[in-house]
Design a protein around this motif. Sequence first.
Motif, mmCIF file in Angstrom:
data_model
loop_
_atom_site.group_PDB
_atom_site.id
_atom_site.type_symbol
_atom_site.label_atom_id
_atom_site.label_comp_id
_atom_site.label_asym_id
_atom_site.label_seq_id
_atom_site.Cartn_x
_atom_site.Cartn_y
_atom_site.Cartn_z
ATOM 1 N N THR A 68 45.609 50.333 52.235
ATOM 2 C CA THR A 68 46.932 51.253 52.166
ATOM 3 C C THR A 68 47.697 51.129 50.994
ATOM 4 N N ALA A 69 48.966 51.653 51.211
ATOM 5 C CA ALA A 69 49.832 51.601 50.067
ATOM 6 C C ALA A 69 50.302 50.254 49.865
ATOM 7 N N GLU A 70 50.360 49.577 50.953
ATOM 8 C CA GLU A 70 51.095 48.052 51.132
ATOM 9 C C GLU A 70 50.179 47.220 50.642
ATOM 10 N N GLY A 71 48.873 47.328 51.129
ATOM 11 C CA GLY A 71 47.642 46.248 50.606
ATOM 12 C C GLY A 71 46.543 46.658 51.500
ATOM 13 N N ARG A 72 46.015 45.465 51.676
ATOM 14 C CA ARG A 72 44.543 45.460 52.340
ATOM 15 C C ARG A 72 44.891 45.131 53.909
ATOM 16 N N ASP A 113 53.554 28.840 32.986
ATOM 17 C CA ASP A 113 54.395 28.901 31.583
ATOM 18 C C ASP A 113 55.129 30.380 31.733
ATOM 19 N N GLY A 114 55.824 30.857 32.801
ATOM 20 C CA GLY A 114 56.820 31.942 33.079
ATOM 21 C C GLY A 114 56.218 33.255 33.230
ATOM 22 N N THR A 115 54.806 33.216 33.107
ATOM 23 C CA THR A 115 53.932 34.419 33.248
ATOM 24 C C THR A 115 53.526 34.598 34.679
ATOM 25 N N ASP A 116 53.692 36.009 34.961
ATOM 26 C CA ASP A 116 53.049 36.390 36.414
ATOM 27 C C ASP A 116 51.666 37.067 36.166
ATOM 28 N N TYR A 117 50.872 36.635 36.873
ATOM 29 C CA TYR A 117 49.552 37.423 36.869
ATOM 30 C C TYR A 117 49.073 37.763 38.367
ATOM 31 N N THR A 118 49.053 39.250 38.415
ATOM 32 C CA THR A 118 48.749 39.693 39.838
ATOM 33 C C THR A 118 47.393 40.070 40.077
ATOM 34 N N GLY A 119 46.558 39.542 41.012
ATOM 35 C CA GLY A 119 45.215 40.087 41.098
ATOM 36 C C GLY A 119 45.031 41.157 42.202
ATOM 37 N N GLY A 120 43.737 41.238 42.444
ATOM 38 C CA GLY A 120 43.487 42.542 43.485
ATOM 39 C C GLY A 120 43.647 42.172 44.636
ATOM 40 N N LEU A 121 43.466 43.091 45.707
ATOM 41 C CA LEU A 121 43.870 42.911 47.160
ATOM 42 C C LEU A 121 42.631 41.789 47.596
ATOM 43 N N PRO A 122 42.876 40.824 48.651
ATOM 44 C CA PRO A 122 42.046 40.252 49.053
ATOM 45 C C PRO A 122 40.962 41.008 49.804
ATOM 46 N N THR A 123 39.818 40.478 50.044
ATOM 47 C CA THR A 123 38.951 41.029 51.007
ATOM 48 C C THR A 123 38.516 39.995 52.056
ATOM 49 N N VAL A 124 38.013 40.706 53.220
ATOM 50 C CA VAL A 124 37.730 39.939 54.621
ATOM 51 C C VAL A 124 36.394 40.250 54.765
ATOM 52 N N THR A 125 35.399 39.194 55.093
ATOM 53 C CA THR A 125 34.021 39.352 55.471
ATOM 54 C C THR A 125 33.844 38.730 56.777
ATOM 55 N N ASP A 126 33.278 39.279 57.788
ATOM 56 C CA ASP A 126 32.812 38.618 58.976
ATOM 57 C C ASP A 126 31.503 37.862 58.782
ATOM 58 N N PRO A 127 31.393 36.756 59.747
ATOM 59 C CA PRO A 127 30.270 36.100 59.690
ATOM 60 C C PRO A 127 29.144 36.707 60.345
ATOM 61 N N SER A 128 27.828 36.430 60.148
ATOM 62 C CA SER A 128 26.820 37.200 60.695
ATOM 63 C C SER A 128 26.670 36.869 62.349
ATOM 64 N N SER A 129 27.193 35.571 62.561
ATOM 65 C CA SER A 129 27.169 35.361 64.032
ATOM 66 C C SER A 129 28.110 34.004 64.179
ATOM 67 N N THR A 181 48.386 42.925 56.909
ATOM 68 C CA THR A 181 48.157 43.382 55.701
ATOM 69 C C THR A 181 48.426 42.497 54.683
ATOM 70 N N TYR A 182 47.341 41.982 53.886
ATOM 71 C CA TYR A 182 47.142 41.188 52.731
ATOM 72 C C TYR A 182 47.976 41.982 51.577
ATOM 73 N N GLY A 183 48.720 41.371 50.895
ATOM 74 C CA GLY A 183 49.103 41.720 49.686
ATOM 75 C C GLY A 183 48.562 41.209 48.442
ATOM 76 N N ALA A 184 48.467 41.706 47.300
ATOM 77 C CA ALA A 184 48.025 40.951 46.263
ATOM 78 C C ALA A 184 48.777 39.752 45.814
ATOM 79 N N PRO A 185 47.507 38.792 45.513
ATOM 80 C CA PRO A 185 48.289 37.328 45.158
ATOM 81 C C PRO A 185 48.793 37.438 43.783
ATOM 82 N N VAL A 186 49.685 36.598 43.512
ATOM 83 C CA VAL A 186 50.411 36.191 42.164
ATOM 84 C C VAL A 186 50.284 34.776 41.736
#
Length: 262
Positions: free
Chosen positions: A247-251, A220-236, A211-216
Amino acid sequence: MRPTSLLGRRPRRALLRSATVAGAAALLGVAMTGQSWASTPTSTWSTGAPTPVSRLTLPMSFESAPAAGGIYFAYYTTLESGTRPYAGFQPKEADADGNPTLQAVFSSFNAAATTTDANCSYGADGGAGVSCAARFAYTKGRTYALVLQLASVTGDTQLMTGDVVDEVTGATVTHIGSFSLPSASGRFKAADSGFIEPYLTAGCGQQVTVTYGAPVGTEDGTDYTGGLPTVTDPSSGSCLSTTSTTTAEGRQVTVTGDSYTG
């Protein structure tokens, strides 16, 4: 060989990922025994920060993983200069007490990288750079974060550090390693990519759920929280395929090799 663009060919990462780290010089003299893969599932992630950041926190938990090496869950962490350290987790064999283990990795392909860290050695996939790694016993389903920092700047060099932190307690679980780069290397870009690689043939016969959590990103002392990472498969071209759910925990991502038999 150094990393190329995300759309181009990736370097062989066998040296670092096939390493068995059990102490000070364990990365030294490791044979080039891994595989080279042209296509792998890729990830994209962002901290949501408006500027580059001095610290990255990249959370991940392992719900189900075999007690063997072979798959690398990696993040690119490109700096402002364009040099691109890698960091990530690799499931490994159980320890002497039967506990599942992960190997945490932090590496640079920059020929100017230097280190005095006992967890690190010179060389990255047979080329120039520095490779750092450390193993730790983990609890399945518990979230651990790679915490990567531009820790200090002294003269014409900057110190980069990597640690693993327990997201539940906030305690440092293990120090991965540290290396110095030219001070012009700069901070981490606020958004980047990654990959899931079967660095050994055995990885094609495994199934792992993470489960991937949201990156932070912190600046300068400020935390920025992003969205959940996405995973993409190659075509071949890859022996791995993935399925994802939120899920409630992440992706949550299940990675299955094409020779996995269950």
